[in-house]
Structure formats: C-alpha cells, structure tokens
Design a protein around this motif. Structure first.
Motif, PDB file in Angstrom:
ATOM      1  N   LEU A 197      -1.936  -8.996  -4.138  1.00  0.00           N
ATOM      2  CA  LEU A 197      -1.441  -8.126  -5.273  1.00  0.00           C
ATOM      3  C   LEU A 197      -0.157  -8.759  -5.745  1.00  0.00           C
ATOM      4  O   LEU A 197       0.124  -8.690  -6.981  1.00  0.00           O
ATOM      5  CB  LEU A 197      -0.953  -6.841  -4.533  1.00  0.00           C
ATOM      6  CG  LEU A 197      -2.311  -5.890  -4.229  1.00  0.00           C
ATOM      7  CD1 LEU A 197      -1.642  -4.610  -3.423  1.00  0.00           C
ATOM      8  CD2 LEU A 197      -2.939  -5.142  -5.380  1.00  0.00           C
ATOM      9  N   ARG A 198       0.338  -9.710  -5.033  1.00  0.00           N
ATOM     10  CA  ARG A 198       1.667 -10.246  -5.491  1.00  0.00           C
ATOM     11  C   ARG A 198       1.168 -11.615  -6.525  1.00  0.00           C
ATOM     12  O   ARG A 198       1.543 -11.762  -7.539  1.00  0.00           O
ATOM     13  CB  ARG A 198       2.522 -10.774  -4.449  1.00  0.00           C
ATOM     14  CG  ARG A 198       3.248  -9.803  -4.143  1.00  0.00           C
ATOM     15  CD  ARG A 198       4.390 -10.220  -2.982  1.00  0.00           C
ATOM     16  NE  ARG A 198       5.115  -9.210  -2.423  1.00  0.00           N
ATOM     17  CZ  ARG A 198       5.250  -8.915  -1.209  1.00  0.00           C
ATOM     18  NH1 ARG A 198       4.389  -9.288  -0.078  1.00  0.00           N
ATOM     19  NH2 ARG A 198       5.993  -7.675  -0.819  1.00  0.00           N
ATOM     20  N   GLU A 199      -0.015 -12.182  -5.792  1.00  0.00           N
ATOM     21  CA  GLU A 199      -0.310 -13.507  -6.833  1.00  0.00           C
ATOM     22  C   GLU A 199      -1.176 -13.064  -7.963  1.00  0.00           C
ATOM     23  O   GLU A 199      -1.143 -13.897  -8.789  1.00  0.00           O
ATOM     24  CB  GLU A 199      -1.361 -14.200  -5.676  1.00  0.00           C
ATOM     25  CG  GLU A 199      -0.640 -14.929  -4.646  1.00  0.00           C
ATOM     26  CD  GLU A 199      -1.449 -15.524  -3.568  1.00  0.00           C
ATOM     27  OE1 GLU A 199      -2.959 -15.254  -3.799  1.00  0.00           O
ATOM     28  OE2 GLU A 199      -1.182 -16.204  -2.603  1.00  0.00           O
ATOM     29  N   ILE A 225      -1.456   1.363  -1.083  1.00  0.00           N
ATOM     30  CA  ILE A 225      -0.433   0.539  -0.818  1.00  0.00           C
ATOM     31  C   ILE A 225       0.710   0.465  -2.026  1.00  0.00           C
ATOM     32  O   ILE A 225       2.046   0.628  -1.782  1.00  0.00           O
ATOM     33  CB  ILE A 225      -0.861  -1.201  -0.668  1.00  0.00           C
ATOM     34  CG1 ILE A 225      -1.656  -1.171   0.680  1.00  0.00           C
ATOM     35  CG2 ILE A 225       0.242  -2.085  -0.792  1.00  0.00           C
ATOM     36  CD1 ILE A 225      -2.359  -2.865   0.887  1.00  0.00           C
ATOM     37  N   LEU A 226       0.020   0.590  -3.025  1.00  0.00           N
ATOM     38  CA  LEU A 226       1.160   0.546  -4.305  1.00  0.00           C
ATOM     39  C   LEU A 226       1.928   1.839  -4.280  1.00  0.00           C
ATOM     40  O   LEU A 226       2.832   1.956  -4.758  1.00  0.00           O
ATOM     41  CB  LEU A 226       0.612   0.375  -5.467  1.00  0.00           C
ATOM     42  CG  LEU A 226      -0.448  -1.081  -5.861  1.00  0.00           C
ATOM     43  CD1 LEU A 226      -1.262  -0.820  -7.208  1.00  0.00           C
ATOM     44  CD2 LEU A 226       0.778  -1.949  -5.862  1.00  0.00           C
ATOM     45  N   ARG A 227       1.003   3.130  -4.039  1.00  0.00           N
ATOM     46  CA  ARG A 227       1.637   4.291  -4.011  1.00  0.00           C
ATOM     47  C   ARG A 227       3.142   4.325  -2.974  1.00  0.00           C
ATOM     48  O   ARG A 227       4.030   4.517  -3.003  1.00  0.00           O
ATOM     49  CB  ARG A 227       0.964   5.472  -3.823  1.00  0.00           C
ATOM     50  CG  ARG A 227       0.006   6.033  -4.918  1.00  0.00           C
ATOM     51  CD  ARG A 227      -0.596   7.313  -4.471  1.00  0.00           C
ATOM     52  NE  ARG A 227      -1.568   7.133  -3.490  1.00  0.00           N
ATOM     53  CZ  ARG A 227      -2.946   6.630  -3.843  1.00  0.00           C
ATOM     54  NH1 ARG A 227      -3.272   6.245  -4.826  1.00  0.00           N
ATOM     55  NH2 ARG A 227      -3.658   6.648  -2.648  1.00  0.00           N
ATOM     56  N   CYS A 228       2.598   3.734  -1.697  1.00  0.00           N
ATOM     57  CA  CYS A 228       3.568   3.869  -0.618  1.00  0.00           C
ATOM     58  C   CYS A 228       4.855   2.808  -0.960  1.00  0.00           C
ATOM     59  O   CYS A 228       5.943   3.243  -0.746  1.00  0.00           O
ATOM     60  CB  CYS A 228       2.969   3.135   0.669  1.00  0.00           C
ATOM     61  SG  CYS A 228       1.957   4.407   1.641  1.00  0.00           S
ATOM     62  N   LEU A 229       4.343   1.781  -1.602  1.00  0.00           N
ATOM     63  CA  LEU A 229       5.653   0.733  -1.994  1.00  0.00           C
ATOM     64  C   LEU A 229       6.386   1.424  -3.208  1.00  0.00           C
ATOM     65  O   LEU A 229       7.685   1.094  -3.365  1.00  0.00           O
ATOM     66  CB  LEU A 229       5.205  -0.567  -2.242  1.00  0.00           C
ATOM     67  CG  LEU A 229       4.748  -1.338  -1.072  1.00  0.00           C
ATOM     68  CD1 LEU A 229       4.141  -2.547  -1.244  1.00  0.00           C
ATOM     69  CD2 LEU A 229       5.784  -1.571   0.037  1.00  0.00           C
ATOM     70  N   SER A 233      -4.380  -7.778   7.939  1.00  0.00           N
ATOM     71  CA  SER A 233      -4.912  -6.998   6.620  1.00  0.00           C
ATOM     72  C   SER A 233      -4.087  -6.646   5.394  1.00  0.00           C
ATOM     73  O   SER A 233      -4.211  -6.876   4.134  1.00  0.00           O
ATOM     74  CB  SER A 233      -6.024  -5.703   6.889  1.00  0.00           C
ATOM     75  OG  SER A 233      -6.929  -6.518   7.654  1.00  0.00           O
ATOM     76  N   CYS A 234      -3.262  -6.006   5.905  1.00  0.00           N
ATOM     77  CA  CYS A 234      -2.097  -5.551   4.948  1.00  0.00           C
ATOM     78  C   CYS A 234      -1.405  -6.663   4.420  1.00  0.00           C
ATOM     79  O   CYS A 234      -1.230  -6.477   2.957  1.00  0.00           O
ATOM     80  CB  CYS A 234      -1.346  -4.431   5.525  1.00  0.00           C
ATOM     81  SG  CYS A 234      -0.038  -3.563   4.556  1.00  0.00           S
ATOM     82  N   TRP A 235      -1.109  -7.523   5.114  1.00  0.00           N
ATOM     83  CA  TRP A 235      -0.445  -8.785   4.544  1.00  0.00           C
ATOM     84  C   TRP A 235      -1.301  -9.568   3.595  1.00  0.00           C
ATOM     85  O   TRP A 235      -0.672  -9.896   2.476  1.00  0.00           O
ATOM     86  CB  TRP A 235       0.069  -9.718   5.705  1.00  0.00           C
ATOM     87  CG  TRP A 235       0.724 -10.856   4.986  1.00  0.00           C
ATOM     88  CD1 TRP A 235       2.004 -11.197   4.956  1.00  0.00           C
ATOM     89  CD2 TRP A 235       0.211 -12.180   4.956  1.00  0.00           C
ATOM     90  NE1 TRP A 235       2.327 -12.503   4.389  1.00  0.00           N
ATOM     91  CE2 TRP A 235       1.117 -13.054   4.444  1.00  0.00           C
ATOM     92  CE3 TRP A 235      -0.957 -12.661   5.097  1.00  0.00           C
ATOM     93  CZ2 TRP A 235       0.788 -14.379   4.207  1.00  0.00           C
ATOM     94  CZ3 TRP A 235      -1.399 -14.019   4.903  1.00  0.00           C
ATOM     95  CH2 TRP A 235      -0.550 -14.734   4.299  1.00  0.00           C
ATOM     96  N   ARG A 236      -2.577  -9.824   3.619  1.00  0.00           N
ATOM     97  CA  ARG A 236      -3.412 -10.307   2.750  1.00  0.00           C
ATOM     98  C   ARG A 236      -3.507  -9.481   1.698  1.00  0.00           C
ATOM     99  O   ARG A 236      -3.295 -10.250   0.502  1.00  0.00           O
ATOM    100  CB  ARG A 236      -4.919 -10.372   3.378  1.00  0.00           C
ATOM    101  CG  ARG A 236      -4.878 -11.519   4.351  1.00  0.00           C
ATOM    102  CD  ARG A 236      -6.233 -11.954   4.958  1.00  0.00           C
ATOM    103  NE  ARG A 236      -6.739 -11.077   5.615  1.00  0.00           N
ATOM    104  CZ  ARG A 236      -6.763 -10.622   6.815  1.00  0.00           C
ATOM    105  NH1 ARG A 236      -6.247 -11.471   7.580  1.00  0.00           N
ATOM    106  NH2 ARG A 236      -7.621  -9.545   7.388  1.00  0.00           N
ATOM    107  N   ARG A 237      -3.788  -8.199   1.537  1.00  0.00           N
ATOM    108  CA  ARG A 237      -3.521  -7.525   0.556  1.00  0.00           C
ATOM    109  C   ARG A 237      -2.317  -7.447  -0.448  1.00  0.00           C
ATOM    110  O   ARG A 237      -2.456  -7.525  -1.538  1.00  0.00           O
ATOM    111  CB  ARG A 237      -3.977  -5.980   0.844  1.00  0.00           C
ATOM    112  CG  ARG A 237      -5.608  -5.762   1.059  1.00  0.00           C
ATOM    113  CD  ARG A 237      -5.686  -4.303   1.470  1.00  0.00           C
ATOM    114  NE  ARG A 237      -7.062  -4.035   1.770  1.00  0.00           N
ATOM    115  CZ  ARG A 237      -8.169  -3.575   0.908  1.00  0.00           C
ATOM    116  NH1 ARG A 237      -7.811  -3.021  -0.368  1.00  0.00           N
ATOM    117  NH2 ARG A 237      -9.166  -3.586   1.323  1.00  0.00           N
TER     118      ARG A 237
END
Length: 154
Positions: free
Chosen positions: A46-48, A13-17, A38-42
């Motif tokens: 990661l933001r929190e 996720i971090l690499r993609c963003l 699932s993606c939204w929860r992750r």
C-alpha cells in the motif's frame, strides 16, 4: 493501484489506520485478522503503490489557540505558469494556511486558514494579498466545524 485492486482486508487496514495511525503492526494485524507478516506485506504494498502517503496526527486547533477558521476564496486574472508558481510558493509560505485548492467555478482558489482571532486573521490576510496580484479575495468565517478531517472512504 485503483479501488478495484483493494480487497476487503486492504480497505480494513486503511480504515483502522485512518482512525489510529499509531497502532502497532501486531495490533493492526489482530484487528484485520492477519498474521503480522501478511499485514506487513500489505502495508508495504500500500505504501509502495502510493495508497498510503505517510502517517500524521490530527491536532485540535482550539487547543493550540487557533479558534478561527476562514475560507479565503481567490479570483485572479493571471493564469500563467510563472504567476501560478509564485502564488503557490507565497501562499504555502504562510504557516496559517492548512489547505489550499485550485477550484472550478466563480473563484480560482480556495484557501483554508486557521488563526487565533480576527486580528491574527487580518495579519494573515495582509500577507496573502501582498503576495501576488489578485483580482478578488472573499473570506468566509466558519461558525462551526460539523465534519473536519474526515477519513477517506475505504
């Protein structure tokens, strides 16, 4: 959160963003092999937890007419909290300053400055040296950006 807490999907996720923060949640979920929920929860986790600090865009400085990059190395004799607070505020008030670090070694601070040309840099330099008492300011002109704004390893 530490890197031990990040699994391969979080890292993906971090690499993609980092490559494209404008990805829709659906496209991001597809790229990392998750459902949208699932993606939204992750992403929320990661933001929190402060791993993702925000979303920005990268700007081509040349396209803005800011073709000169200078690294100003600053040494000072002053190390009080009051002096540092004044110095930080005055440097951060200079809009051409794009990066600013307190460093170890022969100098105390490294400031990355972008400017249109040498005359524009001199204007910025005059602001910098007029802010607070400095012992030494040495400037290094970048000839070529070989790697600038690279993604964090994930």
């Amino acid at each position: 959160m530490t890197t031990r807490d990040l699994d391969s999907i979080d890292k993906s996720i971090l690499r993609c963003l980092q490559r494209d923060a404008s990805l829709s949640q659906r496209d991001l979920a597809d790229k990392v092999g998750l459902s949208q929920n699932s993606c939204w929860r992750r992403l929320t986790r990661l933001r929190e937890e402060g791993v993702i600090k925000g979303q920005t865009i990268r700007v081509d400085m040349q396209a803005l007419g800011l073709g000169l990059t200078v690294f100003a190395m600053v040494r000072t004799r002053h190390h009080t909290a009051e002096w540092l607070d004044r110095f930080r505020k005055s440097v951060l008030a200079i809009e051409n300053v794009v990066d600013f670090f307190r460093i170890a070694g022969d100098y105390d601070y490294m400031i990355k400055i972008v400017a249109k040309d040498m005359n524009d840099f001199d204007r910025v330099y005059q602001k910098l040296i007029g802010t607070t008492e400095l012992e030494t300011v040495t400037s290094y002109i970048a000839m070529e950006a070989i790697a600038d704004g690279r993604d964090a390893p994930a």
